[in-house]
Design a protein around this motif. Structure first.
Motif, short mmCIF file in Angstrom:
data_model
loop_
_atom_site.label_atom_id
_atom_site.label_comp_id
_atom_site.label_asym_id
_atom_site.label_seq_id
_atom_site.Cartn_x
_atom_site.Cartn_y
_atom_site.Cartn_z
N ASN A 1 0.84 -1.19 0.00
CA ASN A 1 0.00 0.00 0.00
C ASN A 1 0.88 1.25 0.00
O ASN A 1 1.62 1.50 0.96
CB ASN A 1 -0.92 0.00 1.23
N TRP B 1 -3.95 -1.20 -10.99
CA TRP B 1 -4.79 -0.02 -10.77
C TRP B 1 -4.00 1.22 -11.18
O TRP B 1 -2.84 1.37 -10.83
CB TRP B 1 -5.19 0.07 -9.30
N ASN B 2 -4.64 2.09 -11.93
CA ASN B 2 -4.00 3.33 -12.36
C ASN B 2 -3.83 4.25 -11.15
O ASN B 2 -4.81 4.75 -10.60
CB ASN B 2 -4.84 4.02 -13.44
N LYS B 3 -2.60 4.51 -10.75
CA LYS B 3 -2.34 5.31 -9.55
C LYS B 3 -2.65 6.79 -9.77
O LYS B 3 -2.98 7.51 -8.83
CB LYS B 3 -0.88 5.15 -9.12
N TRP C 1 -3.92 -2.37 -4.62
CA TRP C 1 -4.46 -1.34 -3.73
C TRP C 1 -4.91 -0.10 -4.51
O TRP C 1 -4.35 0.24 -5.55
CB TRP C 1 -3.41 -0.90 -2.72
N ASP C 2 -5.92 0.56 -3.94
CA ASP C 2 -6.31 1.91 -4.38
C ASP C 2 -6.55 2.73 -3.12
O ASP C 2 -7.61 2.67 -2.50
CB ASP C 2 -7.58 1.88 -5.23
N GLY C 3 -5.57 3.49 -2.70
CA GLY C 3 -5.70 4.26 -1.47
C GLY C 3 -5.46 3.43 -0.23
O GLY C 3 -4.88 2.35 -0.27
N MET D 1 -8.55 0.61 -14.27
CA MET D 1 -7.68 -0.51 -13.95
C MET D 1 -7.56 -1.38 -15.19
O MET D 1 -8.39 -1.32 -16.11
CB MET D 1 -8.22 -1.32 -12.76
N PRO E 1 -7.50 6.68 -10.45
CA PRO E 1 -7.99 5.40 -9.90
C PRO E 1 -9.34 4.96 -10.44
O PRO E 1 -9.86 3.93 -10.00
CB PRO E 1 -8.07 5.68 -8.39
N ARG E 2 -9.89 5.69 -11.38
CA ARG E 2 -11.11 5.22 -12.02
C ARG E 2 -10.83 4.06 -12.95
O ARG E 2 -11.73 3.29 -13.30
CB ARG E 2 -11.78 6.35 -12.79
#
Length: 318
Positions: free
Chosen positions: A180, A267-269, A222-224, A275, A272-273
């Protein structure tokens, strides 16, 4: 002289003993420099028939990278001396108990954390990379060490060995993990036992463990701080929020053919919409928008063979 061996098979009476039983023959293969030819071996059929679930980890590892004479070596750079790689490029190498399914450095842009490296295989391992000038010695010796090219990375120490199975000394093999970036003390792992485990590596304790899918989980992202997604052999992509551990959202399921396993997820950092996912034995990459579940934004078909990895660069694109 060259020799060819066919029909190698390792069987176990109990599933929990299979990895331990695999260790002895695999050490012989690696010691004598034996190689497995993927073109001449039917890994999937043999593994599913005789080995069961544990075969999926081996098959996944073979797809992840080609076998080398000693695949248990983890290199700190791009290779080892003697493998056709310039010795000057190798910063550090060390032995790993089993072929790792993934390696990752701690996400620390500000360089405030110690140099940590995580690996997944039979367990999640956290390694610390130390330089010669750390700890002890006077200023002159530290200065001399810091000026030496070979002293920048000198040794690797096992900091933590994390087992998510509280009932046995062995855990089911880990297929992947993700660190993360927003909260580096958290590491999420995926396993063939259908679970995802969230670790607090500072406490060396399980924060959360949940049954994520109906079949083996192949990847996690992870996303956030408290949101992650996972992909599985059941053909679905699911999003989890640690604030509501009893529920998940299925945003995509394989349709052609149905229930085709997804093996990798990114996931696109920056946004984040979006992936991206990789489907097993497929040459396409599927890009998704989580605001519009079930419908891909685009499918990329530029590859001529099966895709094994995907990465969102920070400058955009995939």
């Amino acid at each position: 002289m060259e020799a060819y061996v066919d029909d190698m098979l390792v069987k176990s009476l109990k599933a929990e003993l299979h990895i331990a039983n695999w260790k002895r023959p695999s050490e012989c293969y690696f010691y004598y420099g034996m190689k497995l030819s993927l073109e001449k071996c039917a890994f999937l059929g043999i593994i599913e028939k005789f080995i069961g679930l544990y075969g999926d980890l081996l098959l996944h590892s073979l797809r992840e990278r080609p076998l080398q004479p000693r695949p248990a070596d983890v290199a700190g750079a791009v290779g080892r001396p003697g493998d056709g790689v310039d010795a000057g490029l190798v910063a550090l190498s060390f032995e790993h108990p089993y072929p790792p399914t993934k390696t990752m450095f701690v996400p620390d842009r500000d360089c405030l954390c110690p140099d940590l490296l995580a690996t997944s295989a039979d367990f999640l391992r956290i390694w610390r990379i130390s330089s010669n000038d750390e700890g002890g010695g006077d200023d002159n010796s530290k200065k001399n060490n810091s000026s030496s090219k070979s002293s920048s990375l000198s040794r690797v120490e096992l900091r933590s060995l994390l087992n998510g199975n509280r009932n046995f000394e062995f855990c089911d093999p880990l297929t992947s993990f993700d660190w993360n970036e927003a909260e580096p003390r958290r590491v999420g792992t995926s396993s063939i036992d259908t679970t995802c485990t969230i670790w607090d590596i500072e406490r060396e304790a399980v924060d959360t463990q949940l049954i994520a899918h109906d079949k083996e989980v192949y990847d996690i992202a992870w996303d956030g701080v408290g949101v992650f997604a996972s992909v599985s052999a059941d053909g679905s992509i699911r999003i989890f929020d640690l604030r509501d551990k009893e529920h998940s959202t299925i945003i995509y399921e394989s349709a052609d053919p149905p229930n085709t396993p997804h093996v990798r997820l990114g996931w696109n950092k920056q946004d984040p919409r979006y992936m991206a996912t990789i489907i097993m034995d497929s040459a396409k990459v599927v890009v998704l928008d989580i605001r519009f579940p079930t419908l891909p934004v685009v499918e990329l078909h530029r590859h001529q063979a099966s895709v094994t990895r995907r990465k969102w660069p920070r400058g955009g694109g995939i």
